[in-house]
Design an enzyme around this catalytic site. Sequence first.
Site, mmCIF file in Angstrom:
data_model
loop_
_atom_site.group_PDB
_atom_site.id
_atom_site.type_symbol
_atom_site.label_atom_id
_atom_site.label_comp_id
_atom_site.label_asym_id
_atom_site.label_seq_id
_atom_site.Cartn_x
_atom_site.Cartn_y
_atom_site.Cartn_z
ATOM 1 N N ASN A 12 36.966 75.403 11.713
ATOM 2 C CA ASN A 12 36.112 74.449 11.046
ATOM 3 C C ASN A 12 35.449 75.169 10.068
ATOM 4 O O ASN A 12 34.374 76.035 10.008
ATOM 5 C CB ASN A 12 35.228 73.932 11.791
ATOM 6 N N LYS A 15 31.586 74.944 9.874
ATOM 7 C CA LYS A 15 30.814 75.721 10.628
ATOM 8 C C LYS A 15 30.648 77.106 10.382
ATOM 9 O O LYS A 15 29.608 78.039 10.601
ATOM 10 C CB LYS A 15 31.767 75.796 12.203
ATOM 11 N N ASP A 70 31.681 76.366 20.603
ATOM 12 C CA ASP A 70 31.955 75.096 21.137
ATOM 13 C C ASP A 70 30.850 74.313 21.374
ATOM 14 O O ASP A 70 29.599 74.616 21.804
ATOM 15 C CB ASP A 70 32.927 74.941 22.360
ATOM 16 N N ASP A 154 26.699 64.691 11.764
ATOM 17 C CA ASP A 154 25.211 64.902 11.184
ATOM 18 C C ASP A 154 24.654 63.700 10.630
ATOM 19 O O ASP A 154 23.557 63.522 10.610
ATOM 20 C CB ASP A 154 25.531 66.166 10.309
ATOM 21 N N LYS A 174 19.119 72.990 8.038
ATOM 22 C CA LYS A 174 19.839 72.767 9.295
ATOM 23 C C LYS A 174 19.872 73.837 10.429
ATOM 24 O O LYS A 174 19.331 73.780 11.609
ATOM 25 C CB LYS A 174 21.031 71.994 9.189
ATOM 26 N N HIS A 179 21.114 73.482 16.948
ATOM 27 C CA HIS A 179 21.863 73.845 18.084
ATOM 28 C C HIS A 179 22.568 75.324 17.754
ATOM 29 O O HIS A 179 22.170 76.357 18.603
ATOM 30 C CB HIS A 179 22.847 72.942 18.551
HETATM 31 P P1 ITT Z 1 36.574 74.654 15.880
HETATM 32 O O1 ITT Z 1 36.847 74.388 17.504
HETATM 33 O O2 ITT Z 1 37.703 75.386 15.401
HETATM 34 O O3 ITT Z 1 35.582 75.794 15.803
HETATM 35 P P2 ITT Z 1 35.769 71.751 15.867
HETATM 36 O O4 ITT Z 1 35.398 71.191 14.593
HETATM 37 O O5 ITT Z 1 36.980 71.433 16.525
HETATM 38 O O6 ITT Z 1 36.111 73.524 15.264
HETATM 39 P P3 ITT Z 1 34.060 71.954 18.024
HETATM 40 O O7 ITT Z 1 35.149 71.497 19.060
HETATM 41 O O8 ITT Z 1 32.946 72.777 18.529
HETATM 42 O O9 ITT Z 1 34.490 72.315 16.570
HETATM 43 O O10 ITT Z 1 33.265 70.425 17.629
HETATM 44 C C1 ITT Z 1 33.323 69.306 18.325
HETATM 45 C C2 ITT Z 1 32.952 67.865 17.452
HETATM 46 O O11 ITT Z 1 31.558 68.089 17.248
HETATM 47 C C3 ITT Z 1 33.604 67.815 16.280
HETATM 48 O O12 ITT Z 1 34.024 66.691 15.940
HETATM 49 C C4 ITT Z 1 32.706 68.392 15.455
HETATM 50 O O13 ITT Z 1 32.730 67.508 14.102
HETATM 51 C C5 ITT Z 1 31.357 68.156 15.877
HETATM 52 N N1 ITT Z 1 30.167 68.958 15.623
HETATM 53 C C6 ITT Z 1 30.324 70.231 15.889
HETATM 54 N N2 ITT Z 1 29.259 70.914 15.331
HETATM 55 C C7 ITT Z 1 28.437 70.016 14.750
HETATM 56 C C8 ITT Z 1 27.255 69.960 14.024
HETATM 57 O O14 ITT Z 1 26.465 71.158 13.681
HETATM 58 N N3 ITT Z 1 26.896 68.688 13.448
HETATM 59 C C9 ITT Z 1 27.526 67.746 13.596
HETATM 60 N N4 ITT Z 1 28.874 67.577 14.261
HETATM 61 C C10 ITT Z 1 29.260 68.714 14.814
#
Ligand code: ITT
Length: 193
Positions: A12, A15, A70, A154, A174, A179
């Site tokens: 991502n 991130k 995660d 977001d 942010k 978190h």
């Molecule tokens: P990686 O596993 O490759 O790190 P990912 O996007 O799959 O990337 P997650 O499984 O942690 O990451 O994310 C779960 C969901 O939450 C995903 O739909 C993200 O877009 C959302 N998410 C994660 N962090 C966020 C944030 O800071 N603000 C808004 N949405 C977020």
Amino acid sequence: MQTNELIFATHNANKAKEVKALLPHLEVKSLSEIGFHDDIPETGKTLQDNALIKARTIHKATGKPCFADDTGLEVEALYGAPGVYSARYAGEGANSENNMDKLLAELDAITNRNAQFRTVIAYIDNTGKEHLFEGSVQGEILKARQGGEGFGYDPIFLPEGETESFAEMSAGRKNTMSHRGRAMRKLVEFLKG
Ligand code: ITT
């Protein structure tokens, strides 16, 4: 690997951008930057499980210290959903727009809009030892999207005590309350020690 390099096991890019700003003294490399393009199946039942799955996969593949994040959005009226399933809330292959649409529809007639974002970071050090760090932020789910910054959920998340959604803030702002920012500051303190 140079000693100031650290792998962040994420696909991502948003991130990675947030995290790099919190580790200015390290050369943080995301998975695309180390040429690792395979998907890592997130088969765990908790954020901790999935953070460990991602970090262990990359530690095994590279033999280098690395960390993974995660994150889940936990909505009180939905008993913590979508939580660990936040990425595929609207089904396999769903994108953020689909996920937000589904969440807004689920909460349409619900007045309790309390929610929290929660992040678990798994760090594996150069001896192979695992360390976990957690951060969360309370807030509420807006009735409609606000703002064009950020990513994921977001645009519909209003942090407690704020007047702007995460998508109306700069990445830097942010990070001061999010978190991920909170979990990352714990990792930073640990790395300093
Ligand atoms: P990686 O596993 O490759 O790190 P990912 O996007 O799959 O990337 P997650 O499984 O942690 O990451 O994310 C779960 C969901 O939450 C995903 O739909 C993200 O877009 C959302 N998410 C994660 N962090 C966020 C944030 O800071 N603000 C808004 N949405 C977020």
